[in-house]
Design a protein around this motif. Structure first.
Motif, PDB file in Angstrom:
ATOM      1  N   ASN A 168      -5.659   4.218  -6.113  1.00 37.31           N
ATOM      2  CA  ASN A 168      -6.702   3.345  -5.928  1.00 37.31           C
ATOM      3  C   ASN A 168      -6.228   2.183  -5.523  1.00 37.31           C
ATOM      4  O   ASN A 168      -6.941   1.443  -4.687  1.00 37.31           O
ATOM      5  N   ALA A 169      -5.041   1.577  -5.942  1.00 38.21           N
ATOM      6  CA  ALA A 169      -4.770   0.333  -5.456  1.00 38.21           C
ATOM      7  C   ALA A 169      -4.293   0.430  -3.966  1.00 38.21           C
ATOM      8  O   ALA A 169      -4.559  -0.681  -3.112  1.00 38.21           O
ATOM      9  N   SER A 170      -3.765   1.503  -3.672  1.00 38.29           N
ATOM     10  CA  SER A 170      -3.563   1.672  -2.243  1.00 38.29           C
ATOM     11  C   SER A 170      -4.663   1.529  -1.525  1.00 38.29           C
ATOM     12  O   SER A 170      -4.800   1.196  -0.307  1.00 38.29           O
ATOM     13  N   LEU A 171      -5.719   2.519  -1.512  1.00 36.93           N
ATOM     14  CA  LEU A 171      -6.848   2.731  -1.269  1.00 36.93           C
ATOM     15  C   LEU A 171      -7.585   1.255  -1.044  1.00 36.93           C
ATOM     16  O   LEU A 171      -8.544   1.009  -0.037  1.00 36.93           O
ATOM     17  N   SER A 172      -7.477   0.444  -1.964  1.00 38.31           N
ATOM     18  CA  SER A 172      -7.981  -0.885  -2.053  1.00 38.31           C
ATOM     19  C   SER A 172      -7.426  -1.880  -1.142  1.00 38.31           C
ATOM     20  O   SER A 172      -7.891  -3.144  -1.194  1.00 38.31           O
ATOM     21  N   SER A 173      -6.332  -1.871  -0.583  1.00 31.05           N
ATOM     22  CA  SER A 173      -5.507  -2.822  -0.044  1.00 31.05           C
ATOM     23  C   SER A 173      -6.191  -2.957   1.188  1.00 31.05           C
ATOM     24  O   SER A 173      -6.965  -2.204   1.814  1.00 31.05           O
ATOM     25  N   ASN A 174      -5.924  -4.224   1.808  1.00 29.59           N
ATOM     26  CA  ASN A 174      -6.338  -4.707   2.986  1.00 29.59           C
ATOM     27  C   ASN A 174      -5.105  -5.129   4.026  1.00 29.59           C
ATOM     28  O   ASN A 174      -4.056  -5.326   3.542  1.00 29.59           O
ATOM     29  N   GLU A 175      -5.823  -5.142   5.295  1.00 33.45           N
ATOM     30  CA  GLU A 175      -4.575  -5.575   6.233  1.00 33.45           C
ATOM     31  C   GLU A 175      -4.133  -7.041   6.065  1.00 33.45           C
ATOM     32  O   GLU A 175      -4.721  -7.955   5.434  1.00 33.45           O
ATOM     33  N   PRO A 176      -3.019  -7.472   6.259  1.00 29.19           N
ATOM     34  CA  PRO A 176      -1.932  -6.685   7.199  1.00 29.19           C
ATOM     35  C   PRO A 176      -1.024  -5.858   6.307  1.00 29.19           C
ATOM     36  O   PRO A 176      -0.541  -6.310   5.140  1.00 29.19           O
ATOM     37  N   GLN A 177      -0.927  -4.595   6.467  1.00 30.37           N
ATOM     38  CA  GLN A 177      -0.168  -3.787   5.799  1.00 30.37           C
ATOM     39  C   GLN A 177       0.494  -2.860   6.624  1.00 30.37           C
ATOM     40  O   GLN A 177      -0.065  -2.729   7.878  1.00 30.37           O
ATOM     41  N   VAL A 178       1.609  -2.276   6.633  1.00 20.83           N
ATOM     42  CA  VAL A 178       2.319  -1.186   7.486  1.00 20.83           C
ATOM     43  C   VAL A 178       1.482  -0.035   7.442  1.00 20.83           C
ATOM     44  O   VAL A 178       1.467   0.715   6.187  1.00 20.83           O
ATOM     45  N   ALA A 215       0.840  -1.236  -0.125  1.00 13.36           N
ATOM     46  CA  ALA A 215      -0.028  -0.019   0.043  1.00 13.36           C
ATOM     47  C   ALA A 215       0.886   1.473  -0.176  1.00 13.36           C
ATOM     48  O   ALA A 215       0.553   2.256  -0.799  1.00 13.36           O
ATOM     49  N   LYS A 216       1.815   1.079   0.863  1.00 10.62           N
ATOM     50  CA  LYS A 216       2.938   2.245   0.804  1.00 10.62           C
ATOM     51  C   LYS A 216       3.678   2.527  -0.413  1.00 10.62           C
ATOM     52  O   LYS A 216       3.784   3.650  -1.025  1.00 10.62           O
ATOM     53  N   ALA A 217       4.026   1.446  -1.007  1.00 10.21           N
ATOM     54  CA  ALA A 217       4.668   1.511  -2.326  1.00 10.21           C
ATOM     55  C   ALA A 217       3.918   2.120  -3.523  1.00 10.21           C
ATOM     56  O   ALA A 217       4.198   2.992  -4.309  1.00 10.21           O
ATOM     57  N   ARG A 218       2.502   1.779  -3.557  1.00  9.33           N
ATOM     58  CA  ARG A 218       1.593   1.937  -4.643  1.00  9.33           C
ATOM     59  C   ARG A 218       1.147   3.622  -4.324  1.00  9.33           C
ATOM     60  O   ARG A 218       1.183   4.290  -5.308  1.00  9.33           O
ATOM     61  N   TYR A 219       1.145   3.993  -3.169  1.00 10.59           N
ATOM     62  CA  TYR A 219       0.700   5.537  -2.783  1.00 10.59           C
ATOM     63  C   TYR A 219       2.054   6.234  -3.230  1.00 10.59           C
ATOM     64  O   TYR A 219       1.752   7.197  -3.932  1.00 10.59           O
ATOM     65  N   LEU A 220       3.269   5.937  -3.023  1.00  5.23           N
ATOM     66  CA  LEU A 220       4.342   6.621  -3.503  1.00  5.23           C
ATOM     67  C   LEU A 220       4.471   6.636  -5.090  1.00  5.23           C
ATOM     68  O   LEU A 220       4.907   7.626  -5.579  1.00  5.23           O
ATOM     69  N   LEU A 221       4.080   5.395  -5.694  1.00  6.79           N
ATOM     70  CA  LEU A 221       4.271   5.220  -7.072  1.00  6.79           C
ATOM     71  C   LEU A 221       3.275   6.291  -7.704  1.00  6.79           C
ATOM     72  O   LEU A 221       3.537   7.039  -8.567  1.00  6.79           O
ATOM     73  N   ILE A 279      -5.205  12.226  -0.320  1.00  4.89           N
ATOM     74  CA  ILE A 279      -5.078  13.523  -0.561  1.00  4.89           C
ATOM     75  C   ILE A 279      -4.196  13.504  -1.966  1.00  4.89           C
ATOM     76  O   ILE A 279      -4.196  14.357  -2.751  1.00  4.89           O
ATOM     77  N   GLY A 280      -3.351  12.566  -2.231  1.00  6.58           N
ATOM     78  CA  GLY A 280      -2.746  12.410  -3.570  1.00  6.58           C
ATOM     79  C   GLY A 280      -3.776  12.322  -4.611  1.00  6.58           C
ATOM     80  O   GLY A 280      -3.541  13.149  -5.749  1.00  6.58           O
ATOM     81  N   LEU A 281      -4.928  11.625  -4.501  1.00  2.00           N
ATOM     82  CA  LEU A 281      -6.003  11.660  -5.369  1.00  2.00           C
ATOM     83  C   LEU A 281      -6.379  13.033  -5.702  1.00  2.00           C
ATOM     84  O   LEU A 281      -6.716  13.342  -6.778  1.00  2.00           O
ATOM     85  N   GLY A 282      -6.950  13.534  -4.581  1.00  2.00           N
ATOM     86  CA  GLY A 282      -7.155  15.037  -4.660  1.00  2.00           C
ATOM     87  C   GLY A 282      -6.465  16.055  -5.394  1.00  2.00           C
ATOM     88  O   GLY A 282      -6.844  16.829  -6.170  1.00  2.00           O
ATOM     89  N   ARG A 283      -5.159  15.774  -5.188  1.00  2.00           N
ATOM     90  CA  ARG A 283      -4.123  16.897  -5.680  1.00  2.00           C
ATOM     91  C   ARG A 283      -4.030  16.478  -7.573  1.00  2.00           C
ATOM     92  O   ARG A 283      -3.981  17.200  -8.178  1.00  2.00           O
ATOM     93  N   LEU A 284      -4.046  15.222  -7.623  1.00  2.00           N
ATOM     94  CA  LEU A 284      -4.185  14.774  -9.089  1.00  2.00           C
ATOM     95  C   LEU A 284      -5.425  15.347  -9.854  1.00  2.00           C
ATOM     96  O   LEU A 284      -5.255  15.960 -11.019  1.00  2.00           O
ATOM     97  N   THR A 325      -1.583   5.719   5.483  1.00  2.00           N
ATOM     98  CA  THR A 325      -1.182   5.582   3.940  1.00  2.00           C
ATOM     99  C   THR A 325      -2.558   5.836   3.114  1.00  2.00           C
ATOM    100  O   THR A 325      -2.359   6.489   2.198  1.00  2.00           O
ATOM    101  N   GLN A 326      -3.514   5.448   3.359  1.00  2.00           N
ATOM    102  CA  GLN A 326      -4.711   5.526   2.717  1.00  2.00           C
ATOM    103  C   GLN A 326      -5.266   6.824   2.864  1.00  2.00           C
ATOM    104  O   GLN A 326      -5.697   7.554   1.822  1.00  2.00           O
ATOM    105  N   HIS A 327      -4.976   7.576   3.985  1.00  2.00           N
ATOM    106  CA  HIS A 327      -5.491   9.054   4.145  1.00  2.00           C
ATOM    107  C   HIS A 327      -4.694   9.777   3.041  1.00  2.00           C
ATOM    108  O   HIS A 327      -5.060  10.640   2.465  1.00  2.00           O
TER     109      HIS A 327
END
Length: 513
Positions: free
Chosen positions: A207-217, A173-179, A228-233, A222-224
């Motif tokens: 969206n991949a980050s937002l749809s991720s499920n536990e267990p995640q770091v 999830a963190k990697a997808r957000y940063l990607l 924000i990243g989605l809003g900026r885009l 990260t989803q929040h």
């Protein structure tokens, strides 16, 4: 015969040293396997410092790091693992040390030094060796090195590393957000020609980050950030209504809510929802955010009033901005020097003090990388105390480890000082920029008032003839309460203004382009 005897005499000391190393190593290993790390660590240290067999010495260095980790000394362990990694792939415990270093990064959540060490070590020479590491370890390496590449604006390299993190990794999830952040960056190679395709990929990554499920770091945080990243885009693409939808999904009173309120104010303003923009800013200016550093929010608020020709409100808002932020600019001047001491800059943030304006101080401390420096330094100092007063007190192991910790402490202070000084300058630059913008709005407001006066427009009469209506309700479950100066905790974040418009109607000639 004499020559043979000479060779035996020369070799004899090395044979004895090797036997001593082997005996010490075996005793240390037996203690380690028995869970007696107090005994094992000094013995491993003794073997690692000897000049004997390189293979035995290398193993001792690794098990020393393991002993420190199992003793609850992750900073000391990370130093030992890092020394092995820096020694290179010829070290007998190289890959195991890489794995140990990644484990310590996870345990410490250290984002400054360890990612840089991994980035330096992740060369073409070792890439084939690193692919044999456990899958999750390699995924974390790709993510950590990807963060370094992103910060250094090596965007294509960052993309490759982040895309290599598999879906079953706990940092996916963190990697997808940063990607998403990397692909949406206007500086990414290929823009603007490939902009549309890159935006679609960024959207998919968020969206991949937002749809991720536990267990995640750190999944929720990260989803929040992904929202924000989605809003900026969407905002950058001019899709303001979609940006608002993303910003408003950030839960109330979570860590990034104030940022989403602020950015949503811009999205609503651009979407010509002036009442909604002021509603977001009303929440941001509630007492709960009294310590927030948000100078631009007051500029936005005055801009909304300006576009509605509500000039008295413009002047009131700019006066509030001057009262809040005017003194801060002067307070920051002594701390923006180019050659300022980095340790002093860090101490401004790390210690409770009244030298910095409190909103700026809180804004600095809320920076994730500065928080990480503070957290690791606190753990480092705790380990120094444990080593100086524990079972290894006065031993060569304790002495050398404390010295190594002190070296790392100095490096972290420099890192923290650099981050703090950069952030202080950013705050000062923001205040200067927004003060200039406030002056522009103030002058333009005066000119527009003069134009109305010269045109004979009675703005007060114009406003008096207008009525204020209740805002549209989002649904049947919603109730309307008029704001009467009190901020109720269950209402903050749901404000919506209705505005009169002080601009005279344009004639047909004025409306023509």
């Amino acid at each position: 015969m004499k020559r043979l005897l000479h060779i035996l005499v020369v070799l004899a000391p090395f044979a004895v040293a090797a036997q001593q190393d082997s005996g010490g190593y075996n005793r240390a290993l037996a203690a380690f396997n028995a869970g007696d790390f107090d005994t094992a660590a000094p013995l491993f240290f003794q073997v690692s410092e000897s000049g004997g067999d390189a293979d035995t010495k290398g193993k001792a260095e690794f098990f020393l790091a393991q002993s420190l980790a199992k003793k609850g000394l992750p900073v000391s362990a990370f130093i030992s693992y890092a020394a092995i990694v820096n020694a290179g792939p010829s070290h007998p415990s190289y890959l195991k040390a890489v794995e140990g270093l990644v484990d310590m990064q996870q345990q410490l959540d250290e984002q400054n030094l360890i990612p840089s060490i991994l980035n330096q070590a992740y060369s073409e020479e070792v890439r084939d060796k690193w692919v044999t590491l456990p899958k999750e370890v390699l995924a974390r390496i790709n993510y950590l090195v990807g963060t370094v590449s992103q910060r250094r604006m090596r965007f294509e390299e960052a993309r490759s590393l982040l895309e290599a993190v598999p879906k079953d990794s706990r940092v996916y999830a963190k990697a997808r957000y940063l990607l998403g952040v990397v692909l949406a960056d206007p500086r990414f190679p290929g823009r603007p020609g490939e902009g549309e395709a890159l935006d679609k990929e960024a959207l998919a990554a968020f969206n991949a980050s937002l749809s991720s499920n536990e267990p995640q770091v750190e999944l929720k945080a990260t989803q929040h950030l992904a929202l924000i990243g989605l809003g900026r885009l969407h905002y950058r693409r001019g899709e303001y209504a979609d940006a608002t939808v993303a910003y408003e999904k950030v839960p109330r009173y979570t860590r990034y809510w104030d940022q989403s309120l602020f950015e949503n104010g811009f999205a609503r303003f651009q979407n010509e929802d002036f009442g909604g923009a002021l509603g977001s800013l009303q929440a941001l200016h509630a007492p709960q955010f009294a310590g927030a550093f948000q100078p631009e929010s007051w500029i936005l608020k005055s801009t909304v009033y300006y576009y509605s020709c509500l000039y008295d409100e413009v002047k009131t808002t700019l006066a509030a901005f001057d009262e809040l932020y005017g003194p801060m600019a002067k307070q920051l001047e002594p701390f923006t020097a180019e050659d300022g001491d980095l340790v002093q800059a860090y101490n401004l943030v790390a210690a409770e003090n009244r030298r910095l304006p409190r909103p700026v101080y809180l804004w600095l401390r809320n920076n994730e990388r500065i928080r990480e420096v503070m957290r690791v330094l606190a753990k480092l100092d705790e380990e120094k105390r444990d080593l100086s007063g524990g079972p290894w007190r006065g031993t060569p192991l304790a002495t050398q480890t404390v010295a190594s910790l002190e070296d790392v402490r100095g490096t972290l202070l420099q890192v923290g000082g650099t981050l703090a000084r950069s952030r202080i300058r950013e705050a000062a630059d923001n205040l200067r920029t927004f003060s200039d913008q406030a002056e522009i709005i103030r002058v333009q407001t005066a000119l527009d008032e003069k134009d109305l006066l010269q045109a004979g427009v009675d703005q007060k009469a114009l406003l008096t003839r207008q009525s204020l209506y209740r805002p549209k309700m989002p649904g049947a479950a919603w109730n309307y309460w008029k704001f009467q100066g009190e901020f109720w905790i269950d209402e903050i974040g749901y404000y919506q203004y209705t505005l009169k418009r002080g601009c005279p109607a344009k004639t047909a000639e004025q409306q023509q382009p």
